[in-house]
Motif scaffolding. Sequence first.
Motif, PDB file in Angstrom:
ATOM      1  N   VAL A  82      42.734  10.359  80.695  1.00 38.85           N
ATOM      2  CA  VAL A  82      42.238   9.068  81.189  1.00 38.85           C
ATOM      3  C   VAL A  82      40.717   9.021  81.049  1.00 38.85           C
ATOM      4  CG1 VAL A  82      41.912   7.695  83.288  1.00 38.85           C
ATOM      5  CG2 VAL A  82      44.166   8.601  82.742  1.00 38.85           C
ATOM      6  N   TYR A  83      40.042  10.090  81.490  1.00 40.18           N
ATOM      7  CA  TYR A  83      38.585  10.133  81.390  1.00 40.18           C
ATOM      8  C   TYR A  83      38.120  10.123  79.939  1.00 40.18           C
ATOM      9  CZ  TYR A  83      38.270  11.204  86.385  1.00 40.18           C
ATOM     10  OH  TYR A  83      38.349  11.159  87.752  1.00 40.18           O
ATOM     11  N   LEU A  84      38.851  10.836  79.083  1.00 39.15           N
ATOM     12  CA  LEU A  84      38.491  10.880  77.671  1.00 39.15           C
ATOM     13  C   LEU A  84      38.629   9.498  77.048  1.00 39.15           C
ATOM     14  CD1 LEU A  84      37.678  12.568  75.203  1.00 39.15           C
ATOM     15  CD2 LEU A  84      40.110  12.990  74.821  1.00 39.15           C
ATOM     16  N   ASN A  85      39.730   8.809  77.343  1.00 39.28           N
ATOM     17  CA  ASN A  85      39.919   7.453  76.811  1.00 39.28           C
ATOM     18  C   ASN A  85      38.845   6.504  77.324  1.00 39.28           C
ATOM     19  OD1 ASN A  85      42.160   8.170  75.314  1.00 39.28           O
ATOM     20  ND2 ASN A  85      43.604   7.643  76.928  1.00 39.28           N
ATOM     21  N   LYS A  86      38.525   6.632  78.616  1.00 36.95           N
ATOM     22  CA  LYS A  86      37.471   5.786  79.189  1.00 36.95           C
ATOM     23  C   LYS A  86      36.138   6.073  78.501  1.00 36.95           C
ATOM     24  CE  LYS A  86      35.513   4.519  83.676  1.00 36.95           C
ATOM     25  NZ  LYS A  86      35.546   4.802  85.115  1.00 36.95           N
ATOM     26  N   TYR A  87      35.854   7.353  78.282  1.00 33.89           N
ATOM     27  CA  TYR A  87      34.614   7.731  77.595  1.00 33.89           C
ATOM     28  C   TYR A  87      34.578   7.164  76.182  1.00 33.89           C
ATOM     29  CZ  TYR A  87      31.502  10.559  74.768  1.00 33.89           C
ATOM     30  OH  TYR A  87      30.559  10.958  73.874  1.00 33.89           O
ATOM     31  N   LEU A  88      35.710   7.285  75.464  1.00 33.76           N
ATOM     32  CA  LEU A  88      35.753   6.789  74.090  1.00 33.76           C
ATOM     33  C   LEU A  88      35.561   5.274  74.042  1.00 33.76           C
ATOM     34  CD1 LEU A  88      38.621   8.984  72.591  1.00 33.76           C
ATOM     35  CD2 LEU A  88      36.156   9.181  72.167  1.00 33.76           C
ATOM     36  N   ASN A  99      32.453   3.593  72.256  1.00 29.82           N
ATOM     37  CA  ASN A  99      32.618   2.583  71.202  1.00 29.82           C
ATOM     38  C   ASN A  99      31.915   1.285  71.566  1.00 29.82           C
ATOM     39  OD1 ASN A  99      34.110   4.285  69.592  1.00 29.82           O
ATOM     40  ND2 ASN A  99      36.084   3.570  70.354  1.00 29.82           N
ATOM     41  N   LYS A 100      32.013   0.915  72.834  1.00 34.68           N
ATOM     42  CA  LYS A 100      31.352  -0.314  73.294  1.00 34.68           C
ATOM     43  C   LYS A 100      29.845  -0.204  73.087  1.00 34.68           C
ATOM     44  CE  LYS A 100      30.571  -2.905  77.570  1.00 34.68           C
ATOM     45  NZ  LYS A 100      30.840  -2.904  79.012  1.00 34.68           N
ATOM     46  N   PHE A 101      29.274   0.947  73.493  1.00 32.61           N
ATOM     47  CA  PHE A 101      27.833   1.127  73.335  1.00 32.61           C
ATOM     48  C   PHE A 101      27.432   1.232  71.866  1.00 32.61           C
ATOM     49  CE2 PHE A 101      27.672   2.859  77.836  1.00 32.61           C
ATOM     50  CZ  PHE A 101      27.091   1.707  78.339  1.00 32.61           C
ATOM     51  N   ALA A 102      28.285   1.831  71.051  1.00 31.11           N
ATOM     52  CA  ALA A 102      27.995   1.918  69.619  1.00 31.11           C
ATOM     53  C   ALA A 102      27.974   0.515  69.010  1.00 31.11           C
ATOM     54  CB  ALA A 102      29.024   2.793  68.918  1.00 31.11           C
ATOM     55  N   ASN A 103      28.937  -0.321  69.406  1.00 30.16           N
ATOM     56  CA  ASN A 103      28.967  -1.704  68.914  1.00 30.16           C
ATOM     57  C   ASN A 103      27.740  -2.470  69.377  1.00 30.16           C
ATOM     58  OD1 ASN A 103      31.391  -1.293  67.616  1.00 30.16           O
ATOM     59  ND2 ASN A 103      32.640  -2.076  69.295  1.00 30.16           N
ATOM     60  N   LYS A 160      24.762  -4.215  67.162  1.00 29.98           N
ATOM     61  CA  LYS A 160      24.346  -5.609  67.367  1.00 29.98           C
ATOM     62  C   LYS A 160      22.855  -5.695  67.664  1.00 29.98           C
ATOM     63  CE  LYS A 160      28.792  -7.301  69.097  1.00 29.98           C
ATOM     64  NZ  LYS A 160      29.519  -7.798  70.267  1.00 29.98           N
ATOM     65  N   LEU A 161      22.380  -4.783  68.530  1.00 30.28           N
ATOM     66  CA  LEU A 161      20.960  -4.799  68.864  1.00 30.28           C
ATOM     67  C   LEU A 161      20.099  -4.461  67.655  1.00 30.28           C
ATOM     68  CD1 LEU A 161      20.957  -3.137  72.402  1.00 30.28           C
ATOM     69  CD2 LEU A 161      20.501  -5.524  71.845  1.00 30.28           C
ATOM     70  N   GLU A 162      20.555  -3.508  66.841  1.00 36.00           N
ATOM     71  CA  GLU A 162      19.805  -3.181  65.624  1.00 36.00           C
ATOM     72  C   GLU A 162      19.743  -4.372  64.686  1.00 36.00           C
ATOM     73  OE1 GLU A 162      21.811   0.306  64.216  1.00 36.00           O
ATOM     74  OE2 GLU A 162      20.586   1.653  65.451  1.00 36.00           O
TER      75      GLU A 162
END
Length: 131
Positions: free
Chosen positions: A61-67, A71-75, A79-81
């Motif tokens: 559960v923690y691993l999925n939440k982290y992923l 991914n959200k932060f990578a996206n 977008k910010l770049e």
Amino acid sequence: VSKNELDWLHQDLEIKVKKWQQEKKENQDNLKALRNTAKKHTDTNDRYSKTIDEKEKQHNVYLNKYLKTSNKFANEKVKLEELIKKSQDDCQECVKRAVKAEISVLNNWKETEIWKLNGRAANAEASLKAL
């Protein structure tokens, strides 16, 4: 003699039977103790297995939440770049427009000053002719 020998054999047999019965009882007690120990170990093993399964589920559960968060932060980073690049391009375009506007203002100011100078020169020539 045979009766005595038979009695001795009988006594010897009784002693051996009692000894075997005692050994049998001890072996049964040891077997019971070993079974209890085995049951305790099995119960402990089951408990640990359940705990490991629960921890593994929690880890997943923690691993999925982290992923998902990663991914959200990578996206968002992408977008910010893109926004930064667009803003830099817009800024460069604004700088170019500002330079062009400043050149235009300076050219207009130069033409106005030249026009004023030409007007004064014309007035000066008219004043010279009049003299």
